[in-house]
Design an enzyme around this catalytic site. Structure first.
Site, mmCIF file in Angstrom:
data_model
loop_
_atom_site.group_PDB
_atom_site.id
_atom_site.type_symbol
_atom_site.label_atom_id
_atom_site.label_comp_id
_atom_site.label_asym_id
_atom_site.label_seq_id
_atom_site.Cartn_x
_atom_site.Cartn_y
_atom_site.Cartn_z
ATOM 1 N N HIS A 17 14.743 9.667 29.856
ATOM 2 C CA HIS A 17 15.772 8.622 29.930
ATOM 3 C C HIS A 17 15.848 8.055 31.350
ATOM 4 O O HIS A 17 15.912 6.845 31.560
ATOM 5 C CB HIS A 17 17.161 9.190 29.599
ATOM 6 C CG HIS A 17 17.350 9.638 28.188
ATOM 7 N ND1 HIS A 17 17.873 10.865 27.860
ATOM 8 C CD2 HIS A 17 17.117 9.012 27.007
ATOM 9 C CE1 HIS A 17 17.962 10.983 26.551
ATOM 10 N NE2 HIS A 17 17.502 9.872 26.004
ATOM 11 N N LYS A 41 27.528 11.778 14.159
ATOM 12 C CA LYS A 41 26.510 12.639 14.750
ATOM 13 C C LYS A 41 27.194 13.736 15.556
ATOM 14 O O LYS A 41 27.997 13.436 16.449
ATOM 15 C CB LYS A 41 25.619 11.771 15.659
ATOM 16 C CG LYS A 41 24.360 12.435 16.138
ATOM 17 C CD LYS A 41 23.460 11.399 16.823
ATOM 18 C CE LYS A 41 22.265 12.060 17.467
ATOM 19 N NZ LYS A 41 21.388 11.066 18.107
ATOM 20 N N ARG A 90 8.508 6.525 22.963
ATOM 21 C CA ARG A 90 7.616 7.629 23.300
ATOM 22 C C ARG A 90 6.342 7.592 22.465
ATOM 23 O O ARG A 90 5.253 7.681 22.992
ATOM 24 C CB ARG A 90 8.324 8.973 23.065
ATOM 25 C CG ARG A 90 9.310 9.330 24.126
ATOM 26 C CD ARG A 90 10.174 10.467 23.695
ATOM 27 N NE ARG A 90 10.881 10.137 22.470
ATOM 28 C CZ ARG A 90 11.862 10.829 21.955
ATOM 29 N NH1 ARG A 90 12.244 11.935 22.522
ATOM 30 N NH2 ARG A 90 12.467 10.439 20.849
HETATM 31 O O1 PNS Z 1 19.786 8.033 21.494
HETATM 32 P P1 PNS Z 1 19.911 7.542 20.076
HETATM 33 O O2 PNS Z 1 20.792 8.454 19.265
HETATM 34 O O3 PNS Z 1 18.574 7.308 19.415
HETATM 35 O O4 PNS Z 1 20.618 6.111 20.168
HETATM 36 C C1 PNS Z 1 20.888 5.349 19.014
HETATM 37 C C2 PNS Z 1 21.939 4.253 19.342
HETATM 38 C C3 PNS Z 1 23.184 4.892 19.909
HETATM 39 C C4 PNS Z 1 21.347 3.307 20.342
HETATM 40 C C5 PNS Z 1 22.252 3.509 18.011
HETATM 41 O O5 PNS Z 1 22.666 4.429 17.055
HETATM 42 C C6 PNS Z 1 23.332 2.445 18.189
HETATM 43 O O6 PNS Z 1 23.077 1.405 18.766
HETATM 44 N N1 PNS Z 1 24.566 2.718 17.688
HETATM 45 C C7 PNS Z 1 25.684 1.810 17.785
HETATM 46 C C8 PNS Z 1 26.102 1.271 16.418
HETATM 47 C C9 PNS Z 1 25.359 -0.014 16.086
HETATM 48 O O7 PNS Z 1 25.413 -0.969 16.808
HETATM 49 N N2 PNS Z 1 24.649 0.012 14.944
HETATM 50 C C10 PNS Z 1 23.917 -1.161 14.463
HETATM 51 C C11 PNS Z 1 22.574 -1.359 15.127
HETATM 52 S S1 PNS Z 1 21.371 -0.208 14.625
#
Ligand code: PNS
Length: 167
Positions: A17, A41, A90
């Site tokens: 990150h 989650k 990745r």
């Molecule tokens: O590190 P992660 O868990 O892969 O991140 C995922 C994240 C947090 C970027 C994604 O779940 C997110 O953007 N969540 C916010 C809710 C949202 O906007 N959902 C619609 C778009 S997918």
């Protein structure tokens, strides 16, 4: 002003990150590392702990700040006046999920671009879940997380080994 949001769970933040955040901070005038609150989650670290760990890891990066948000990512991006969402990729295994999110976000907020930065080779295998697993069993995580976070993560996650299965 060019502003990018780097969203994620960061449970906890890893060297992978940090590499993406650093490289984004060269491309944009301001980078907001966003800890996204996802009620569906289960996370090992609280939102406050995750933000604090990232703050320690990005100390000294003048144009990077850390925030958290519990709504739609695009709403946050719009409110902040950001133009881009930056994510790290990745391997091909990340791609399908990331591609779906990028298309969804594009649909919801067409002017915001999702940019994927390919991970550095040394971080290809690094993930937060791997860190949690290794730390949980008392293993060495020093190649996986920023140096300043090794001790606090170990203290929080290391648990006593459970009884074996009796074999
Ligand atoms: O590190 P992660 O868990 O892969 O991140 C995922 C994240 C947090 C970027 C994604 O779940 C997110 O953007 N969540 C916010 C809710 C949202 O906007 N959902 C619609 C778009 S997918």
């Amino acid at each position: 002003m060019s502003v990018a949001v780097c969203p994620g769970s960061f449970d906890p933040v890893t060297k992978g990150h940090l590499d993406i955040i650093k490289r984004a901070s060269v491309l944009f005038e301001e980078v907001i590392v966003l800890v996204v609150v996802n009620v569906d989650k289960h996370c090992s670290f609280s939102v406050e702990e995750r933000c604090e760990m990232i703050r320690q890891a990005v100390a000294g990066m003048e144009n990077v700040r850390v925030d958290s948000y519990g709504g739609l990512l695009v709403d946050y991006v719009r409110k902040q006046g950001a133009q881009a969402i930056v994510k790290g990729l990745r391997a091909m295994s990340d791609f399908e999920y990331e591609f779906q999110m990028a298309l969804t976000n594009k649909k919801l907020l067409p002017y915001a671009e999702t940019l994927f930065l390919t991970t550095s080779t040394e971080n290809m295998y690094v993930s937060s879940s791997l860190v949690r697993q290794i730390a949980g069993f008392g293993g060495n995580i020093s190649d996986l997380v920023p140096r300043c976070l090794v001790k606090p993560i170990m203290e929080r996650l290391q648990r006593a080994p459970s009884a074996d299965c009796g074999a």
